[in-house]
Design a protein around this motif. Structure first.
Motif, mmCIF file in Angstrom:
data_model
loop_
_atom_site.group_PDB
_atom_site.id
_atom_site.type_symbol
_atom_site.label_atom_id
_atom_site.label_comp_id
_atom_site.label_asym_id
_atom_site.label_seq_id
_atom_site.Cartn_x
_atom_site.Cartn_y
_atom_site.Cartn_z
ATOM 1 N N PRO A 7 -2.486 -4.206 -8.962
ATOM 2 C CA PRO A 7 -1.268 -3.602 -9.534
ATOM 3 C C PRO A 7 -0.603 -2.594 -8.598
ATOM 4 O O PRO A 7 0.312 -1.899 -9.003
ATOM 5 C CB PRO A 7 -1.799 -2.899 -10.786
ATOM 6 C CG PRO A 7 -3.211 -2.553 -10.463
ATOM 7 C CD PRO A 7 -3.726 -3.612 -9.537
ATOM 8 N N GLY A 8 -1.077 -2.504 -7.369
ATOM 9 C CA GLY A 8 -0.491 -1.558 -6.410
ATOM 10 C C GLY A 8 -1.363 -0.342 -6.253
ATOM 11 O O GLY A 8 -2.253 -0.097 -7.050
ATOM 12 N N TYR A 9 -1.087 0.437 -5.198
ATOM 13 C CA TYR A 9 -1.925 1.605 -4.935
ATOM 14 C C TYR A 9 -1.474 2.804 -5.773
ATOM 15 O O TYR A 9 -0.321 2.918 -6.159
ATOM 16 C CB TYR A 9 -1.916 1.968 -3.450
ATOM 17 C CG TYR A 9 -0.551 2.259 -2.874
ATOM 18 C CD1 TYR A 9 0.043 3.503 -3.030
ATOM 19 C CD2 TYR A 9 0.148 1.289 -2.162
ATOM 20 C CE1 TYR A 9 1.293 3.775 -2.508
ATOM 21 C CE2 TYR A 9 1.407 1.551 -1.637
ATOM 22 C CZ TYR A 9 1.976 2.785 -1.817
ATOM 23 O OH TYR A 9 3.216 3.054 -1.308
ATOM 24 N N GLY A 10 -2.428 3.690 -6.067
ATOM 25 C CA GLY A 10 -2.124 4.937 -6.772
ATOM 26 C C GLY A 10 -2.939 6.051 -6.154
ATOM 27 O O GLY A 10 -3.368 5.956 -5.011
ATOM 28 N N GLY A 11 -3.171 7.109 -6.932
ATOM 29 C CA GLY A 11 -3.999 8.211 -6.452
ATOM 30 C C GLY A 11 -3.178 9.369 -5.927
ATOM 31 O O GLY A 11 -1.954 9.354 -5.953
ATOM 32 N N SER A 50 -1.686 6.639 -11.276
ATOM 33 C CA SER A 50 -2.457 5.420 -11.542
ATOM 34 C C SER A 50 -1.544 4.327 -12.094
ATOM 35 O O SER A 50 -0.802 4.564 -13.052
ATOM 36 C CB SER A 50 -3.557 5.728 -12.558
ATOM 37 O OG SER A 50 -4.157 4.524 -12.954
ATOM 38 N N PRO A 51 -1.602 3.118 -11.500
ATOM 39 C CA PRO A 51 -0.753 2.038 -12.026
ATOM 40 C C PRO A 51 -1.027 1.778 -13.510
ATOM 41 O O PRO A 51 -0.108 1.472 -14.262
ATOM 42 C CB PRO A 51 -1.155 0.811 -11.186
ATOM 43 C CG PRO A 51 -1.916 1.315 -10.025
ATOM 44 C CD PRO A 51 -2.384 2.707 -10.333
ATOM 45 N N LYS A 81 -8.519 4.105 -9.442
ATOM 46 C CA LYS A 81 -9.537 3.237 -8.860
ATOM 47 C C LYS A 81 -10.866 3.595 -9.535
ATOM 48 O O LYS A 81 -10.933 4.617 -10.251
ATOM 49 C CB LYS A 81 -9.607 3.397 -7.347
ATOM 50 C CG LYS A 81 -10.105 4.757 -6.893
ATOM 51 C CD LYS A 81 -10.295 4.743 -5.397
ATOM 52 C CE LYS A 81 -11.019 5.978 -4.925
ATOM 53 N NZ LYS A 81 -11.235 5.989 -3.505
ATOM 54 N N PRO A 82 -11.930 2.809 -9.343
ATOM 55 C CA PRO A 82 -13.184 3.148 -10.024
ATOM 56 C C PRO A 82 -13.881 4.379 -9.434
ATOM 57 O O PRO A 82 -13.513 4.846 -8.355
ATOM 58 C CB PRO A 82 -14.063 1.906 -9.784
ATOM 59 C CG PRO A 82 -13.246 0.933 -9.053
ATOM 60 C CD PRO A 82 -12.015 1.572 -8.559
ATOM 61 N N ALA A 141 -1.387 1.859 2.940
ATOM 62 C CA ALA A 141 -0.443 1.523 1.867
ATOM 63 C C ALA A 141 0.315 0.248 2.220
ATOM 64 O O ALA A 141 0.519 -0.634 1.373
ATOM 65 C CB ALA A 141 0.531 2.679 1.657
ATOM 66 N N LEU A 142 0.688 0.149 3.500
ATOM 67 C CA LEU A 142 1.415 -1.039 3.960
ATOM 68 C C LEU A 142 0.570 -2.300 3.801
ATOM 69 O O LEU A 142 1.049 -3.332 3.340
ATOM 70 C CB LEU A 142 1.813 -0.831 5.417
ATOM 71 C CG LEU A 142 2.496 -1.978 6.152
ATOM 72 C CD1 LEU A 142 3.614 -1.419 7.007
ATOM 73 C CD2 LEU A 142 1.544 -2.751 7.035
#
Ligand code: UDX
Length: 433
Positions: A257-261, A332-333, A323-324, A215-216
């Motif tokens: 757009p940044g991480y999600g999940g 999700s962003p 993500k795909p 994430a960092l």
């Protein structure tokens, strides 16, 4: 060897199916009877490439079983994997009630030595808690060991990650438990997978430290991208040159757009809480999370810059999943961005190859769901690429241009080449270039 996996969510199902494929007899347990019925017919509740094939094969070869009978499953197993959910509570800490329930069930059914292994991501100290519950509530004096064996599965390539992991981490206090777990993973020894064998608490922390570091890296490259935009530099070249330094490595330096999940947002928050719990002020983690949320807001500003005022504008959005190659829209962003667009009065025409059903309940009612990318572009003032599905990389851009009201593309995943897009007559915006 007979083992059981309790919880047939994402982690449990992949773990159970893959161990069965290693040749072990696996019983997967869940309290959701409907789910178990479907699984017994080979119906997979999640979208994960390759999973159905190994479930079908191992059902057929009678090494994989699905049941709601937790008691019998525990009694006949030497190793019990706990893969139940640990959802975040209101205060950010993980809710361990499912883990506690399972520990009690194990205590009640302990009929000989067993190894109890946490597979889901659990806060540091959970292993100890399980030990305490089972020790206090077991009816007979049977021996047991608790171990930690965190998963590092990426959605979309979970089966591959299980079969060919970068490493396997085993945390336990006792040699016998370690030997049994090593035995379970024998096929991975043959392909020389590195094993890290350590204590319980260290193993629990490894999972958080790994995800938090990923994430960092993402938040770091997103901030570099934001600086690049202002300084007239190209973040892709910066990331490439950085990644060639072997100490840094090339992965997870893709801006967007940044991480999600379901993992990175939850695990960063949990690590912050773990630190708080031991009176440590983990400033860097706080910043990583703040940067990630702010990145979504900046993407909204980027779209606004491209189309002017959002009220009354129509925005086509491609990609809803985080993500795909997944149907998962958790954190999700794209969802936040769409809700932001709708809130400011835009009409959204959305398309995703797998995530539309899951997204519908998270998106404000007004969104229009389209049958493909071109329908989303039709009549829109701007087309936004929010998730990098392969099919969005090979769009017929002439057709897209003819369908759009204005030739504006905001590419939040940097899928297209800025020069080529501008040459084709698009007003094109991406991230950090
Ligand atoms: C992650 C970890 O990779 C895995 O080891 C852990 O067990 C679970 O969490 P997952 O959540 O499936 O896996 O997805 P991952 O592929 O890691 O991507 C996470 C998010 O980061 C996605 O939203 C992705 O779009 C984003 N990302 C990833 C970037 O924005 N840039 C990158 O360079 C990489």
């Amino acid at each position: 060897m007979n083992i059981c996996v309790i919880g047939t969510g994402y982690v449990g199902l992949v773990t159970g199916a893959c161990f069965a494929d290693f040749g072990v007899n696996v019983t997967c347990v869940d309290k959701d009877g409907e789910k178990i019925k479907k699984l017994n017919h080979g119906e997979i509740p999640i979208y994960e490439p390759g999973l159905k094939e190994i479930v079908d094969k191992n059902l057929r070869e009678k090494r994989l079983f699905f049941t709601t009978d937790i008691n019998e499953s525990i009694r006949k197993s030497l190793v019990i994997f706990i893969a139940v959910g640990t959802p975040p509570r209101g205060d950010g800490r993980a809710d361990l009630s499912y883990i506690e329930d399972v520990s009690r069930a194990i205590a009640e059914n302990l009929n000989g030595y067993k190894v109890i292994v946490t597979k889901s991501t659990v806060p540091v100290g959970t292993g100890k808690l399980i030990e305490k519950i089972i020790s206090e509530e077991r009816r007979q004096g049977h021996l047991f060991d608790v171990a930690s064996n965190p998963e590092f599965l990426r959605e979309g390539s979970a089966v591959e990650d299980f079969m060919r992991p970068d490493r396997v981490v085993i945390g336990a206090r006792n040699e016998q438990a370690i030997a049994i777990l090593r035995d379970l993973y024998t096929p991975l020894y043959l392909i020389e997978t590195p094993f890290v064998v350590t204590g319980l608490e260290t193993s629990e922390l490894i999972k958080y430290a790994s995800n938090a570091f990923l994430a960092l890296k993402i938040s770091f490259i997103n901030e570099i991208a934001n600086v690049c935009e202002k300084a007239g530099a190209d973040v892709h070249v910066v990331a490439k040159a950085m990644g060639l330094d072997r100490r840094i490595g090339p992965k997870f330096l893709h801006p967007g757009p940044g991480y999600g999940g379901s993992c990175l947002p939850k695990d960063t928050a949990a690590l912050l809480n773990i630190a708080k719990g031991v009176n440590y002020d983990f400033k860097l983690m706080d910043a990583v999370m703040a940067v990630n949320l702010n990145q979504r807001k900046l993407m909204l500003v980027k779209i606004k810059d491209a189309v002017g005022k959002l009220k009354g504008k129509t925005i086509g959005v491609l990609g809803l999943t985080f993500k795909p190659n997944t149907d998962d829209v958790r954190e999700s962003p794209a969802i936040d961005i769409i809700n932001g667009l709708i809130k400011e009065g835009a009409i959204v025409r959305a398309y995703d190859p797998a995530g539309m059903k899951n997204a519908a309940s998270l998106i404000a009612d007004k969104a229009i769901y389209c049958k493909d990318s071109y329908e989303a572009a039709e009549g829109s003032d701007c087309l936004v690429i929010a998730t990098e599905w392969n099919q969005f990389r090979i769009l017929d851009m002439e057709r897209v241009k003819s369908l759009l009201k204005r030739p504006v593309v905001v590419d939040l995943r940097n899928v297209y080449e800025p020069d080529a897009m501008r040459k084709m007559g698009f007003e094109y915006k991406s991230v950090g270039r």
